[in-house]
Design an enzyme around this catalytic site. Structure first.
Site, PDB file in Angstrom:
ATOM      1  N   ASN A 178       0.861  -1.191   0.000  1.00  0.00           N
ATOM      2  CA  ASN A 178       0.000   0.000   0.000  1.00  0.00           C
ATOM      3  C   ASN A 178       0.897   1.241   0.000  1.00  0.00           C
ATOM      4  OD1 ASN A 178      -1.832   2.050   0.528  1.00  0.00           O
ATOM      5  ND2 ASN A 178      -2.266   1.396   2.640  1.00  0.00           N
ATOM      6  N   LYS A 203       0.047   4.260  -0.226  1.00  0.00           N
ATOM      7  CA  LYS A 203      -0.642   5.419   0.367  1.00  0.00           C
ATOM      8  C   LYS A 203      -0.481   6.646  -0.548  1.00  0.00           C
ATOM      9  CE  LYS A 203       0.126   3.353   4.836  1.00  0.00           C
ATOM     10  NZ  LYS A 203       0.083   3.482   6.279  1.00  0.00           N
ATOM     11  N   HIS A 246      -9.558   0.407   5.643  1.00  0.00           N
ATOM     12  CA  HIS A 246      -8.227   0.715   6.199  1.00  0.00           C
ATOM     13  C   HIS A 246      -8.390   1.675   7.378  1.00  0.00           C
ATOM     14  CE1 HIS A 246      -4.153   2.231   6.563  1.00  0.00           C
ATOM     15  NE2 HIS A 246      -3.755   1.146   5.914  1.00  0.00           N
ATOM     16  N   GLU A 288      -6.823   4.191   8.267  1.00  0.00           N
ATOM     17  CA  GLU A 288      -6.731   5.628   7.947  1.00  0.00           C
ATOM     18  C   GLU A 288      -8.042   6.146   7.357  1.00  0.00           C
ATOM     19  OE1 GLU A 288      -3.084   5.366   5.678  1.00  0.00           O
ATOM     20  OE2 GLU A 288      -2.040   4.789   7.518  1.00  0.00           O
ATOM     21  N   GLU A 312      -4.867  -5.515  10.855  1.00  0.00           N
ATOM     22  CA  GLU A 312      -3.906  -4.428  11.005  1.00  0.00           C
ATOM     23  C   GLU A 312      -4.153  -3.707  12.331  1.00  0.00           C
ATOM     24  OE1 GLU A 312      -2.214  -3.043   7.064  1.00  0.00           O
ATOM     25  OE2 GLU A 312      -4.104  -1.998   7.275  1.00  0.00           O
ATOM     26  N   GLY A 333       2.487   2.142  10.780  1.00  0.00           N
ATOM     27  CA  GLY A 333       3.369   3.297  10.612  1.00  0.00           C
ATOM     28  C   GLY A 333       4.106   3.704  11.872  1.00  0.00           C
ATOM     29  N   SER A 353       3.707  -2.210  10.352  1.00  0.00           N
ATOM     30  CA  SER A 353       5.171  -2.195  10.500  1.00  0.00           C
ATOM     31  C   SER A 353       5.817  -3.545  10.176  1.00  0.00           C
ATOM     32  CB  SER A 353       5.568  -1.710  11.899  1.00  0.00           C
ATOM     33  OG  SER A 353       5.133  -0.377  12.082  1.00  0.00           O
TER      34      SER A 353
HETATM   35  C1  PEP Z   1      -0.776  -0.031   6.197  1.00  0.00           C
HETATM   36  O1  PEP Z   1      -0.985   1.174   6.138  1.00  0.00           O
HETATM   37  O2  PEP Z   1      -1.593  -0.829   5.737  1.00  0.00           O
HETATM   38  C2  PEP Z   1       0.455  -0.483   6.838  1.00  0.00           C
HETATM   39  C3  PEP Z   1       0.541  -1.752   7.180  1.00  0.00           C
HETATM   40  O3  PEP Z   1       1.443   0.459   7.062  1.00  0.00           O
HETATM   41  P1  PEP Z   1       2.897   0.223   7.691  1.00  0.00           P
HETATM   42  O4  PEP Z   1       3.458  -1.043   7.073  1.00  0.00           O
HETATM   43  O5  PEP Z   1       3.686   1.428   7.302  1.00  0.00           O
HETATM   44  O6  PEP Z   1       2.729   0.073   9.150  1.00  0.00           O
END
Ligand code: PEP
Length: 253
Positions: A11, A13, A98, A100, A170, A176, A216
């Protein structure tokens, strides 16, 4: 025997220019050998979908996904993008739910249901994301929250429709932040998610749905996470923006 696929999705973003997106997609596809069995989904911003699609077009097991779609198929919704538009540029996956989108755009279960219906109507696989906040985990509410997030949406779909889904666990506290769930935490929650899917549908449906871990996940920790029996791959944010890191994750199975 389950039919679960190994999947790594990146992703991107709201990052990269068109030129950078093309280079990154080329660097990724150049490093992955033709016979790699992992399903690889690149999820760039909308304006780069077609270019990335062209870049991956001759590479087996590479697909493009979108980061969002609208609840309607067309009309006066300035600034929005519909699932049938995504289908028309060759998009086969879309992220729904998601954290966000939940946090910054206040999207709710009712939006996810409509968006997933639009995606399925257009032969696009939803990657439905769920996850608890740090407060919810610290107060021991994480299983309850995941149960509610899953049940509210999945109960609106048939077994046949659900067979097109990918799920992504997630934890919001891991996205992040550099703080990854331990493999024990990921395995525990993925097994729990499968038990909820069993309750809503049945155990063979649960055995066949791919559940990705996101938060992460990187080149250093992917292998340990992917070794967990109920973790079928990763949804990768930050580490998907560097070709070497993303490819190491793909090679982590
Ligand atoms: C995400 O936004 O789906 C995600 C997993 O981000 P990150 O790997 O940066 O934590």
């Amino acid at each position: 025997m389950s039919s679960r696929k190994k999947i790594v999705a990146g992703n991107w973003k709201m990052n990269k220019s068109l030129q950078e997106a093309k280079i990154l997609a080329e660097q990724i596809t150049n490093q992955v050998n033709e016979f790699d069995e992992v399903t690889k989904i690149i999820i760039p911003p909308f304006p780069f979908l077609e270019t990335v699609k062209q870049t991956i077009s001759n590479k087996p097991n590479f697909y493009i996904g979108a980061q969002n779609c609208h609840t309607n198929s067309s009309g006066a919704f300035t600034g929005e993008v519909s699932a049938n538009m995504l289908h028309s540029v060759g998009c086969e996956y879309v992220l729904i739910g998601h954290s966000e989108r939940r946090q910054y755009f206040k999207e709710k279960d009712a939006d996810f249901i409509l968006k997933i219906k639009e995606a399925l109507k257009n032969n696009i696989h939803p990657i439905f994301c769920i996850g608890e906040t740090i407060h919810e985990r610290k107060t021991d509410n994480h299983f309850k929250v995941i149960t509610e997030q899953l049940t509210a949406v999945l109960k609106e779909f048939s077994v046949e429709e659900f067979s097109k889904f990918i799920l992504a666990y997630e934890p919001v506290w891991a996205i992040g932040t550099g703080e990854t769930a331990t493999s024990a935490q990921a395995q525990e929650m993925h097994a729990f998610i499968r038990s909820i899917v069993t309750d809503i549908f049945d155990s063979s449906v649960a055995a066949n749905v791919s559940i990705l871990y996101g938060g992460s996940c990187n080149a250093q920790n992917a292998q340990e996470l992917f070794r967990c029996p109920d973790v079928d791959g990763g949804l990768i944010g930050g580490a998907s923006l560097k070709a070497d890191d993303f490819c190491k994750i793909i090679f982590s199975f």
